[in-house]
Design a protein around this motif. Structure first.
Motif, short mmCIF file in Angstrom:
data_model
loop_
_atom_site.label_atom_id
_atom_site.label_comp_id
_atom_site.label_asym_id
_atom_site.label_seq_id
_atom_site.Cartn_x
_atom_site.Cartn_y
_atom_site.Cartn_z
N THR A 17 0.85 -1.19 0.00
CA THR A 17 0.00 0.00 0.00
C THR A 17 0.89 1.24 0.00
N TRP A 18 0.44 2.29 -0.67
CA TRP A 18 1.29 3.47 -0.80
C TRP A 18 0.45 4.73 -0.91
N ALA A 19 1.15 5.85 -0.70
CA ALA A 19 0.53 7.15 -0.91
C ALA A 19 1.63 8.17 -1.15
N MET A 20 1.24 9.26 -1.81
CA MET A 20 2.15 10.40 -2.00
C MET A 20 1.32 11.66 -2.14
N LEU A 21 1.92 12.74 -1.69
CA LEU A 21 1.30 14.07 -1.77
C LEU A 21 2.22 14.93 -2.62
N GLN A 22 1.73 15.34 -3.78
CA GLN A 22 2.55 16.15 -4.68
C GLN A 22 2.64 17.59 -4.17
N SER A 23 3.65 18.31 -4.63
CA SER A 23 3.86 19.68 -4.16
C SER A 23 2.68 20.59 -4.50
N ASP A 24 1.94 20.27 -5.56
CA ASP A 24 0.78 21.08 -5.93
C ASP A 24 -0.49 20.68 -5.17
N GLY A 25 -0.37 19.72 -4.25
CA GLY A 25 -1.51 19.28 -3.45
C GLY A 25 -2.23 18.06 -3.99
N THR A 26 -1.87 17.60 -5.19
CA THR A 26 -2.48 16.40 -5.76
C THR A 26 -2.16 15.20 -4.88
N GLN A 27 -3.18 14.39 -4.60
CA GLN A 27 -3.02 13.21 -3.76
C GLN A 27 -3.10 11.95 -4.61
N ARG A 28 -2.21 11.03 -4.34
CA ARG A 28 -2.22 9.74 -5.02
C ARG A 28 -2.06 8.66 -3.96
N LYS A 29 -2.79 7.56 -4.17
CA LYS A 29 -2.68 6.45 -3.21
C LYS A 29 -3.08 5.15 -3.88
N GLY A 30 -2.63 4.06 -3.30
CA GLY A 30 -2.99 2.74 -3.77
C GLY A 30 -3.10 1.78 -2.60
N ASP A 31 -4.26 1.13 -2.46
CA ASP A 31 -4.48 0.22 -1.33
C ASP A 31 -3.94 -1.18 -1.57
N ASP A 32 -3.79 -1.59 -2.82
CA ASP A 32 -3.30 -2.93 -3.15
C ASP A 32 -4.01 -4.01 -2.34
N GLY A 33 -5.33 -3.88 -2.24
CA GLY A 33 -6.13 -4.90 -1.56
C GLY A 33 -6.29 -4.71 -0.07
N GLU A 34 -5.57 -3.77 0.53
CA GLU A 34 -5.67 -3.48 1.96
C GLU A 34 -6.53 -2.24 2.12
N SER A 35 -7.83 -2.42 1.98
CA SER A 35 -8.79 -1.33 1.90
C SER A 35 -8.60 -0.28 3.00
N GLY A 36 -8.39 0.97 2.56
CA GLY A 36 -8.27 2.09 3.49
C GLY A 36 -6.85 2.41 3.93
N GLU A 54 2.45 15.70 8.24
CA GLU A 54 3.88 16.01 8.26
C GLU A 54 4.28 16.98 7.15
N ASP A 55 3.34 17.27 6.25
CA ASP A 55 3.59 18.10 5.06
C ASP A 55 4.78 17.56 4.27
N LEU A 56 4.81 16.24 4.13
CA LEU A 56 5.86 15.56 3.36
C LEU A 56 5.36 15.43 1.92
N ARG A 57 5.93 16.24 1.04
CA ARG A 57 5.47 16.32 -0.35
C ARG A 57 6.51 15.77 -1.31
N ASP A 58 6.01 15.36 -2.49
CA ASP A 58 6.86 14.79 -3.54
C ASP A 58 7.69 13.63 -3.00
N HIS A 59 7.01 12.78 -2.25
CA HIS A 59 7.65 11.65 -1.58
C HIS A 59 6.63 10.51 -1.52
N ILE A 60 7.03 9.31 -1.93
CA ILE A 60 6.15 8.15 -1.82
C ILE A 60 6.54 7.34 -0.59
N VAL A 61 5.53 6.86 0.13
CA VAL A 61 5.75 5.95 1.25
C VAL A 61 4.94 4.69 0.97
#
Length: 117
Positions: free
Chosen positions: A48-67, A79-86
């Protein structure tokens, strides 16, 4: 790429966390591809992953782990951690964890944030 393995182990399930710089969808795809080159991550039950782009666009993927992607995203916003995938990786251990799985995702993201320089 920063990787922290064996962050949490609960009822047979194991968790790890990885992350790095990613500014757009193409870099997210490249990061996930690189992560899954390691056989154990490719065979994980969930990446599962998420990232917050510097322009505020949000991207995420649950990969079957809903939520779970949403949990990561909210923590990145705080944390205002932008342009970074976790990416939080889970290898399922055979027993359902219920709501505890979200607590484990939070523990992994916190471990990642604490490890950042």
């Amino acid at each position: 790429m920063l990787q922290i393995e064996n962050v949490v182990s609960d009822r047979g399930s194991r968790y790890a966390v990885s992350g790095g710089a990613a500014a757009d969808e193409a870099e997210v795809a490249a990061f996930l591809k690189q992560l899954k080159r390691a056989k154990k991550y490719a065979k994980a039950t969930h990446n599962t992953w998420a990232m917050l782009q510097s322009d505020g666009t949000q991207r995420k993927g649950d990969d079957g782990e809903s939520g779970a992607g949403n949990v990561i995203l909210r923590m990145l916003e705080r944390e205002d951690l932008r342009d970074h995938i976790v990416v939080v990786t889970r290898w399922y251990g055979g027993k359902h964890l219920g709501g505890d799985r979200f607590r484990h995702v939070q523990t992994c993201v916190n471990a990642y944030i604490d490890a950042l320089p």
